[in-house]
Design a protein around this motif. Structure first.
Motif, PDB file in Angstrom:
ATOM      1  N   ASP A  89      78.410  68.630  65.953  1.00  0.00           N
ATOM      2  CA  ASP A  89      79.719  68.163  66.273  1.00  0.00           C
ATOM      3  C   ASP A  89      79.731  67.266  66.439  1.00  0.00           C
ATOM      4  OD1 ASP A  89      80.510  66.090  69.420  1.00  0.00           O
ATOM      5  OD2 ASP A  89      81.670  68.219  68.901  1.00  0.00           O
ATOM      6  N   ALA A  90      81.036  66.255  65.518  1.00  0.00           N
ATOM      7  CA  ALA A  90      80.833  65.016  65.252  1.00  0.00           C
ATOM      8  C   ALA A  90      80.093  64.198  65.904  1.00  0.00           C
ATOM      9  CB  ALA A  90      81.828  64.349  64.773  1.00  0.00           C
ATOM     10  N   ARG A  91      81.111  64.079  67.539  1.00  0.00           N
ATOM     11  CA  ARG A  91      80.345  63.119  68.466  1.00  0.00           C
ATOM     12  C   ARG A  91      79.162  63.039  69.171  1.00  0.00           C
ATOM     13  NH1 ARG A  91      85.337  65.192  70.148  1.00  0.00           N
ATOM     14  NH2 ARG A  91      84.090  67.075  71.568  1.00  0.00           N
ATOM     15  N   ASN A  92      78.561  64.457  69.012  1.00  0.00           N
ATOM     16  CA  ASN A  92      77.053  63.939  69.119  1.00  0.00           C
ATOM     17  C   ASN A  92      76.419  63.563  68.033  1.00  0.00           C
ATOM     18  OD1 ASN A  92      77.384  65.128  71.540  1.00  0.00           O
ATOM     19  ND2 ASN A  92      77.054  67.820  71.203  1.00  0.00           N
ATOM     20  N   LEU A  93      77.180  63.775  66.755  1.00  0.00           N
ATOM     21  CA  LEU A  93      76.153  62.828  65.544  1.00  0.00           C
ATOM     22  C   LEU A  93      76.708  61.423  65.743  1.00  0.00           C
ATOM     23  CD1 LEU A  93      77.124  65.492  63.040  1.00  0.00           C
ATOM     24  CD2 LEU A  93      75.234  65.808  63.902  1.00  0.00           C
ATOM     25  N   ARG A  95      76.372  59.656  68.543  1.00  0.00           N
ATOM     26  CA  ARG A  95      75.869  59.002  69.726  1.00  0.00           C
ATOM     27  C   ARG A  95      74.322  59.114  69.298  1.00  0.00           C
ATOM     28  NH1 ARG A  95      79.284  62.267  73.227  1.00  0.00           N
ATOM     29  NH2 ARG A  95      78.065  64.105  72.869  1.00  0.00           N
ATOM     30  N   LYS A  96      73.885  59.805  67.365  1.00  0.00           N
ATOM     31  CA  LYS A  96      72.330  60.027  66.935  1.00  0.00           C
ATOM     32  C   LYS A  96      72.369  58.773  66.680  1.00  0.00           C
ATOM     33  CE  LYS A  96      71.696  65.004  68.044  1.00  0.00           C
ATOM     34  NZ  LYS A  96      71.394  66.418  67.284  1.00  0.00           N
ATOM     35  N   GLY A  97      73.603  58.311  65.846  1.00  0.00           N
ATOM     36  CA  GLY A  97      73.122  57.879  64.665  1.00  0.00           C
ATOM     37  C   GLY A  97      73.251  58.127  63.290  1.00  0.00           C
ATOM     38  N   LEU A  98      74.434  57.551  62.922  1.00  0.00           N
ATOM     39  CA  LEU A  98      75.021  57.677  61.733  1.00  0.00           C
ATOM     40  C   LEU A  98      74.087  58.072  60.832  1.00  0.00           C
ATOM     41  CD1 LEU A  98      78.425  56.698  61.081  1.00  0.00           C
ATOM     42  CD2 LEU A  98      77.787  58.951  62.004  1.00  0.00           C
ATOM     43  N   ASP A  99      73.074  57.755  60.900  1.00  0.00           N
ATOM     44  CA  ASP A  99      71.904  57.273  59.778  1.00  0.00           C
ATOM     45  C   ASP A  99      70.429  58.236  59.627  1.00  0.00           C
ATOM     46  OD1 ASP A  99      71.074  55.439  62.718  1.00  0.00           O
ATOM     47  OD2 ASP A  99      69.171  55.113  61.752  1.00  0.00           O
ATOM     48  N   LYS A 100      70.964  58.541  60.871  1.00  0.00           N
ATOM     49  CA  LYS A 100      70.072  59.730  61.293  1.00  0.00           C
ATOM     50  C   LYS A 100      70.380  60.745  60.560  1.00  0.00           C
ATOM     51  CE  LYS A 100      67.741  58.586  65.446  1.00  0.00           C
ATOM     52  NZ  LYS A 100      68.168  57.132  65.379  1.00  0.00           N
ATOM     53  N   LYS A 101      72.141  61.143  60.326  1.00  0.00           N
ATOM     54  CA  LYS A 101      73.018  62.264  59.574  1.00  0.00           C
ATOM     55  C   LYS A 101      72.323  61.753  58.450  1.00  0.00           C
ATOM     56  CE  LYS A 101      75.060  66.092  58.498  1.00  0.00           C
ATOM     57  NZ  LYS A 101      74.357  67.054  58.808  1.00  0.00           N
ATOM     58  N   GLN A 102      72.649  60.723  58.006  1.00  0.00           N
ATOM     59  CA  GLN A 102      72.136  60.548  56.787  1.00  0.00           C
ATOM     60  C   GLN A 102      70.676  61.255  56.375  1.00  0.00           C
ATOM     61  OE1 GLN A 102      74.222  59.673  53.929  1.00  0.00           O
ATOM     62  NE2 GLN A 102      75.739  60.189  56.222  1.00  0.00           N
ATOM     63  N   ALA A 103      69.592  60.640  56.545  1.00  0.00           N
ATOM     64  CA  ALA A 103      68.174  60.941  57.124  1.00  0.00           C
ATOM     65  C   ALA A 103      68.206  62.517  56.943  1.00  0.00           C
ATOM     66  CB  ALA A 103      67.240  61.028  57.868  1.00  0.00           C
ATOM     67  N   GLU A 104      69.033  63.287  57.295  1.00  0.00           N
ATOM     68  CA  GLU A 104      68.887  65.159  57.472  1.00  0.00           C
ATOM     69  C   GLU A 104      69.182  65.202  55.774  1.00  0.00           C
ATOM     70  OE1 GLU A 104      70.731  66.134  60.594  1.00  0.00           O
ATOM     71  OE2 GLU A 104      69.653  65.268  61.884  1.00  0.00           O
ATOM     72  N   LEU A 105      70.132  64.892  55.272  1.00  0.00           N
ATOM     73  CA  LEU A 105      71.683  64.742  54.146  1.00  0.00           C
ATOM     74  C   LEU A 105      69.908  65.054  52.933  1.00  0.00           C
ATOM     75  CD1 LEU A 105      74.882  63.554  54.954  1.00  0.00           C
ATOM     76  CD2 LEU A 105      73.954  65.970  54.181  1.00  0.00           C
ATOM     77  N   ALA A 106      69.035  63.948  53.080  1.00  0.00           N
ATOM     78  CA  ALA A 106      68.673  63.088  52.065  1.00  0.00           C
ATOM     79  C   ALA A 106      67.002  64.745  51.675  1.00  0.00           C
ATOM     80  CB  ALA A 106      67.607  62.413  52.189  1.00  0.00           C
ATOM     81  N   ASP A 107      67.058  65.014  53.102  1.00  0.00           N
ATOM     82  CA  ASP A 107      66.157  65.344  52.611  1.00  0.00           C
ATOM     83  C   ASP A 107      66.700  67.397  52.218  1.00  0.00           C
ATOM     84  OD1 ASP A 107      63.960  64.168  53.733  1.00  0.00           O
ATOM     85  OD2 ASP A 107      64.769  64.665  56.167  1.00  0.00           O
ATOM     86  N   GLY A 142      81.454  50.128  65.599  1.00  0.00           N
ATOM     87  CA  GLY A 142      79.381  50.013  65.820  1.00  0.00           C
ATOM     88  C   GLY A 142      79.451  49.367  65.066  1.00  0.00           C
ATOM     89  N   ASP A 143      78.155  48.925  64.682  1.00  0.00           N
ATOM     90  CA  ASP A 143      77.378  49.171  63.255  1.00  0.00           C
ATOM     91  C   ASP A 143      76.715  49.630  62.315  1.00  0.00           C
ATOM     92  OD1 ASP A 143      75.785  46.939  61.399  1.00  0.00           O
ATOM     93  OD2 ASP A 143      73.988  46.385  62.802  1.00  0.00           O
ATOM     94  N   HIS A 144      77.443  50.078  61.814  1.00  0.00           N
ATOM     95  CA  HIS A 144      77.093  51.019  60.402  1.00  0.00           C
ATOM     96  C   HIS A 144      75.884  50.916  59.208  1.00  0.00           C
ATOM     97  CE1 HIS A 144      79.645  53.246  62.723  1.00  0.00           C
ATOM     98  NE2 HIS A 144      80.757  52.320  62.948  1.00  0.00           N
ATOM     99  N   SER A 145      75.838  49.796  58.997  1.00  0.00           N
ATOM    100  CA  SER A 145      75.121  48.698  58.097  1.00  0.00           C
ATOM    101  C   SER A 145      73.594  49.505  57.565  1.00  0.00           C
ATOM    102  CB  SER A 145      74.463  47.752  58.413  1.00  0.00           C
ATOM    103  OG  SER A 145      73.823  47.703  59.435  1.00  0.00           O
ATOM    104  N   LYS A 146      72.885  50.557  58.281  1.00  0.00           N
ATOM    105  CA  LYS A 146      72.089  51.283  58.298  1.00  0.00           C
ATOM    106  C   LYS A 146      72.357  52.574  57.682  1.00  0.00           C
ATOM    107  CE  LYS A 146      68.249  50.197  61.990  1.00  0.00           C
ATOM    108  NZ  LYS A 146      67.717  50.571  63.126  1.00  0.00           N
ATOM    109  N   ALA A 147      73.488  52.514  58.397  1.00  0.00           N
ATOM    110  CA  ALA A 147      74.539  54.612  57.357  1.00  0.00           C
ATOM    111  C   ALA A 147      74.624  54.368  55.925  1.00  0.00           C
ATOM    112  CB  ALA A 147      75.177  55.010  58.321  1.00  0.00           C
ATOM    113  N   ILE A 148      75.145  52.699  55.979  1.00  0.00           N
ATOM    114  CA  ILE A 148      75.898  53.134  54.346  1.00  0.00           C
ATOM    115  C   ILE A 148      74.169  52.165  53.520  1.00  0.00           C
ATOM    116  CG2 ILE A 148      77.143  50.803  53.431  1.00  0.00           C
ATOM    117  CD1 ILE A 148      78.256  50.566  55.831  1.00  0.00           C
TER     118      ILE A 148
END
Length: 279
Positions: A89-93, A95-107, A142-148
């Motif tokens: 779910d995009a809303r849950n992602l 809330r958890k932080g878009l940077d965490k999703k990027q870490a999952e994709l990197a793995d 929100g601040d997306h600097s980490k996700a970027i």
């Protein structure tokens, strides 16, 4: 069977319990069922306790060994398909932080070797300039600097020559004006430059001409083991081999329609020039 997104996680436990119950009703031990299926007893045990999610092929082998009626086979096969799918779910992602999703994709990118991206309406982060990435996140508060930063860090994987990437973009994906014309021209030129990387193939599908089929979604296939399909409210993850194969076949259809190499770069240059004329 009607499937609700919130049911997808529960389906794994339901499938394990159902298969365990059927075995007991048939009067078979785990060892005996394993022999009939040509599986190990430990695999049967992991399936029945929910520690391992069986593929549709595994489930069909088990059901044949149990002499299950056809009506029950259809119902349990549908349950198995649900168990091999995941709703993100995009809303849950967010809330958890878009940077965490990027870490999952990197793995995921570290553990995969062959990637196929079909991009229907936008350019993926691996191919994006910093300005383009910022624009894709601008509508989210929100601040997306980490996700970027993580998105940009992930782009290093394109230079790993032990992996292969095939990106197919529709003309709409390349030219959708999410940036001002000058920045869009730079983004399109960036696509052309990345197409020279040894591990990267970039194909484009112009709107003109005959295009069989009707694509509905952006999707990515990792090796031959997983497919992710994006929709506006989230993403579906498919791990069953038959679902993954269907996306591999769909990708192959689009690949036959796409322009690659110099032909693609000529078309990208034309689209970039149009952006510069609009300055």
């Amino acid at each position: 069977m009607t499937v609700e997104p919130e049911d997808l996680g529960q389906s794994k436990a339901d499938l394990a319990e159902t298969l365990r119950t059927l075995r007991k009703r048939a009067g078979l031990s785990g060892d005996r069922l394993a022999q009939r299926c040509g599986m190990s007893q430990s695999k049967i045990s992991k399936i029945e306790t929910g520690r391992s999610t069986p593929s549709l092929v595994d489930v069909e082998r088990i059901l044949r060994a149990l002499d299950a009626p056809s009506s029950l086979v259809a119902e349990i096969s549908a349950l198995a398909r649900m168990a091999n799918a995941e709703w993100q779910d995009a809303r849950n992602l967010r809330r958890k932080g878009l940077d965490k999703k990027q870490a999952e994709l990197a793995d995921l990118e570290k553990s995969s070797r062959e990637f196929r991206f079909f991009l229907l309406s936008m350019i993926t982060g691996l191919l994006s300039t910093p300005e383009y990435i910022k624009a894709t996140l601008a509508h989210i508060p929100g601040d997306h600097s980490k996700a970027i930063a993580r998105k940009l860090d992930r782009q290093a994987v394109l230079y790993d020559e032990s992996k292969t990437f095939t990106f197919i973009l529709t003309e709409q994906a390349v030219r959708w004006p999410i940036l001002r014309p000058a920045a869009m021209a730079i983004q399109i030129d960036h696509l052309a430059s990345l197409s020279y990387l040894p591990s990267v193939r970039i194909g484009v599908i112009p709107i003109s001409g005959y295009l069989p089929g009707c694509p509905l979604n952006t999707f990515t296939v990792y090796d031959d083991r997983m497919a992710t399909v994006e929709v506006s409210t989230g993403a579906m993850v498919f791990r069953d081999s038959r679902d993954v194969q269907s996306y591999l076949e769909e990708f192959a259809d689009y690949e036959r329609c796409a322009l690659f190499g110099d032909d693609a770069r000529v078309r990208l240059s034309e689209w970039s020039a149009v952006c510069r004329r609009d300055l």
